[in-house]
Design a protein around this motif. Structure first.
Motif, PDB file in Angstrom:
ATOM      1  N   TRP A   1       0.794  -1.237   0.000  1.00 42.10           N
ATOM      2  CA  TRP A   1       0.000   0.000   0.000  1.00 42.10           C
ATOM      3  C   TRP A   1       0.826   1.286   0.000  1.00 42.10           C
ATOM      4  N   THR A   2       2.173   1.147   0.030  1.00 42.80           N
ATOM      5  CA  THR A   2       2.979   2.368   0.115  1.00 42.80           C
ATOM      6  C   THR A   2       3.156   3.051  -1.238  1.00 42.80           C
TER       7      THR A   2
ATOM      8  N   ASP B   1      -4.391  -0.776   1.837  1.00 42.76           N
ATOM      9  CA  ASP B   1      -3.870  -1.078   3.171  1.00 42.76           C
ATOM     10  C   ASP B   1      -4.890  -1.952   3.910  1.00 42.76           C
TER      11      ASP B   1
END
Ligand code: CP3
Length: 351
Positions: free
Chosen positions: A271-272, A293
Motif C-alpha cells: 500500500w505504500t 492497506d
C-alpha cells in the motif's frame, strides 16, 4: 482446455479488457473467519490443517462461499519447504513460526537437500488436485511459494525477525554461503511450483515478504536474481492456457521497473505505492495487483468505499488491474467489512 466459468483474474493478469476489476485477498482463508477457526480446531493446529487434504480444501473454499471472489488460493504455507528440508517447523500461539533446527553455518547449509515435491510434500499437490476438482471451474486456483530470500530469513533466524540480524550477517560476511542456500531454495521452489502447476494450479504467486528489508544492491543480487531464475524455469502453459506468474515483494516499490523485467506477468504492490504512478513506471509490461492497506478494513463502510474508489481512480481506465490488499488480511477484521470491500470493487469498477 478445462472450462473456467469466471476467468476475469487470468484475463486481467494477461492485460485483457474486462467488464469489471477482479478481486481476491491475500490470506483470504484465515482467522478473521469464524468457520476457519472452527475447522482449524477440528484439525488440531495449523500444520495439521495444511496436511489434511479434505480440511485444507474446505478452508480454501470458505471465503468463496461468503464473498464473490475471482480467485481461490491454495491453503498452505510458504514454510512447508524448510519443513520438508528437515528444519522442524512448529507454531507457537501468538508467536508465529519457529524452527527446531535453524541453519546457521556453512556445514548446516551443505547438508540441506533440494526438495523433491512428489516425495517430500505430497500433501501440497494432493490439496491442489482436490481443490481444483471442488472448484469445478468456478474461479482459477492460485498456487504459491515463498521467495528464496524470504525462506532463507526464516531458516537462518529460526523464527520471524525485526532486523534479520543473523541472515544479514551471513549475507555480508559469507555471501557465498548465503548464495549456496538461496541456490538450493531456488531449485526447490522451481520443483515445488511446477508440481503445483502439474497438479492444477492455474496461476502462481511468489511471496517475497522480506525483500523490502534489503538494500538496493542486495535486493537485486540476493532476492530478485533468484526469483528471475525461478520464473525462467516454470512451466509456461497448462490445460491449454498460459500460467501467469505474480511477484510480490513487500516494500519493493523502489524496484518495480527491475521486477517488471523479470519475466513475470504481474507485480503485487503493497500500500505504500500509488498504483497509478506504478502503472506509469512499468508501462504495459505487466499487470498490477493491489493495493489497499489491510488496516482500512478496520474503518467504517464509507471509508472502505472511499479507499477502494480512490485506488480504482488512480489506476484509471487501463486493463491489467487485479484488486487486492497490499498484504494479508489480519485476524481482527470483521467479515462484514470484507463484504463492503468486495462489493465496492464490483460496484465502482463496473464498465
Ligand atoms: O492467502 C491465503 O489464504 C493462503 C494461505 C497462506 C497462509 N500463509 C496461511 C497461513 C499463504 C499464502 C501464506 C503465506 C505466508 N506464510 C507468508 C507470505 C505472505 C505474507 O503474509 O507475507 C509468510 C511470511 C508465511 C509464514 C507464516 N505463516 C507466518 C509468519 C505465520 C504466522 C502469522 C500470524 O499471523 O500468526 C504463518 C501462519 C499462517 N499461515 C496462518 C495462516 C492462515 C495463521 C495460522 C493459524 O491459523 O493460526
Amino acid at each position: 482446455m478445462s472450462e473456467l466459468k469466471n476467468d476475469r483474474f487470468i484475463k486481467a493478469l494477461l492485460r485483457q479488457p474486462l467488464d469489471r476489476t477482479p478481486v481476491w485477498m491475500m490470506r483470504q482463508a484465515g482467522r478473521y473467519l469464524p468457520e476457519y477457526r472452527a475447522t482449524r480446531a477440528q484439525a488440531g493446529d495449523f500444520m495439521s490443517l495444511c496436511k489434511n487434504t479434505e480440511l485444507a480444501c474446505e478452508v480454501t473454499m470458505q471465503p468463496l462461499e461468503r464473498y464473490e471472489l475471482d480467485a481461490a488460493i491454495l491453503f498452505s504455507d510458504i514454510l512447508t519447504i524448510p519443513d520438508a528440508m528437515g528444519l522442524g517447523l512448529y507454531f507457537e500461539e501468538g508467536e508465529g513460526p519457529k524452527f527446531r533446527k535453524p541453519v546457521r553455518t556453512e556445514a548446516d547449509i551443505e547438508k540441506l537437500e533440494v526438495i523433491n515435491t512428489a516425495s517430500d510434500l505430497p500433501y501440497v499437490t494432493d490439496a491442489v488436485s482436490m481443490i481444483r476438482r471442488e472448484l469445478n471451474g468456478r474461479v482459477p486456483l492460485i498456487g504459491f511459494s515463498g521467495s528464496p530470500w524470504t525462506l532463507a530469513t526464516y531458516m537462518v533466524e529460526g523464527q520471524s525477525s525485526r532486523d534479520f540480524a543473523r541472515a544479514k550477517t551471513m549475507l555480508y560476511t559469507q555471501p557465498e554461503v548465503m548464495h549456496q542456500l538461496l541456490e538450493k531454495l531456488a531449485l526447490s521452489v522451481i520443483d515445488y511450483l511446477n508440481a503445483q502447476i502439474r497438479a492444477g494450479a492455474q496461476v502462481v504467486q511468489i511471496f517475497d515478504t522480506w525483500g523490502g528489508a534489503l538494500s538496493h544492491a542486495a535486493y537485486q543480487e540476493f532476492s530478485l536474481a533468484y526469483m528471475e531464475k525461478i520464473v525462467a524455469n516454470l512451466i509456461t502453459h497448462a490445460d491449454g492456457r498460459e500460467v501467469p506468474v505474480i511477484l510480490f515483494t513487500k516494500g519493493g516499490g523502489h524496484w518495480l521497473e527491475a521486477m517488471a523485467d523479470s519475466g513475470c506477468h504481474a507485480l503485487g504492490l503493497d500500500w505504500t505505492v500509488d498504483i497509478g504512478s506504478a502503472r506509469g513506471r512499468v508501462g504495459n509490461k505487466v499487470a498490477l495487483q493491489g493495493n489497499m492497506d489491510p488496516a482500512v478494513l478496520r474503518a467504517d463502510p464509507a471509508t472502505i468505499e472511499r479507499e477502494v474508489a480512490s485506488i480504482l481512480t488512480s489506476y484509471g481506465d487501463n486493463p491489467g488491474h487485479i484488486f487486492n490488499l497490499g498484504h494479508g488480511i489480519t485476524p481482527d477484521i470483521d467479515p462484514a467489512n470484507v463484504k463492503v470491500f468486495i462489493d465496492a470493487v464490483h460496484k465502482f469498477s463496473a464498465n
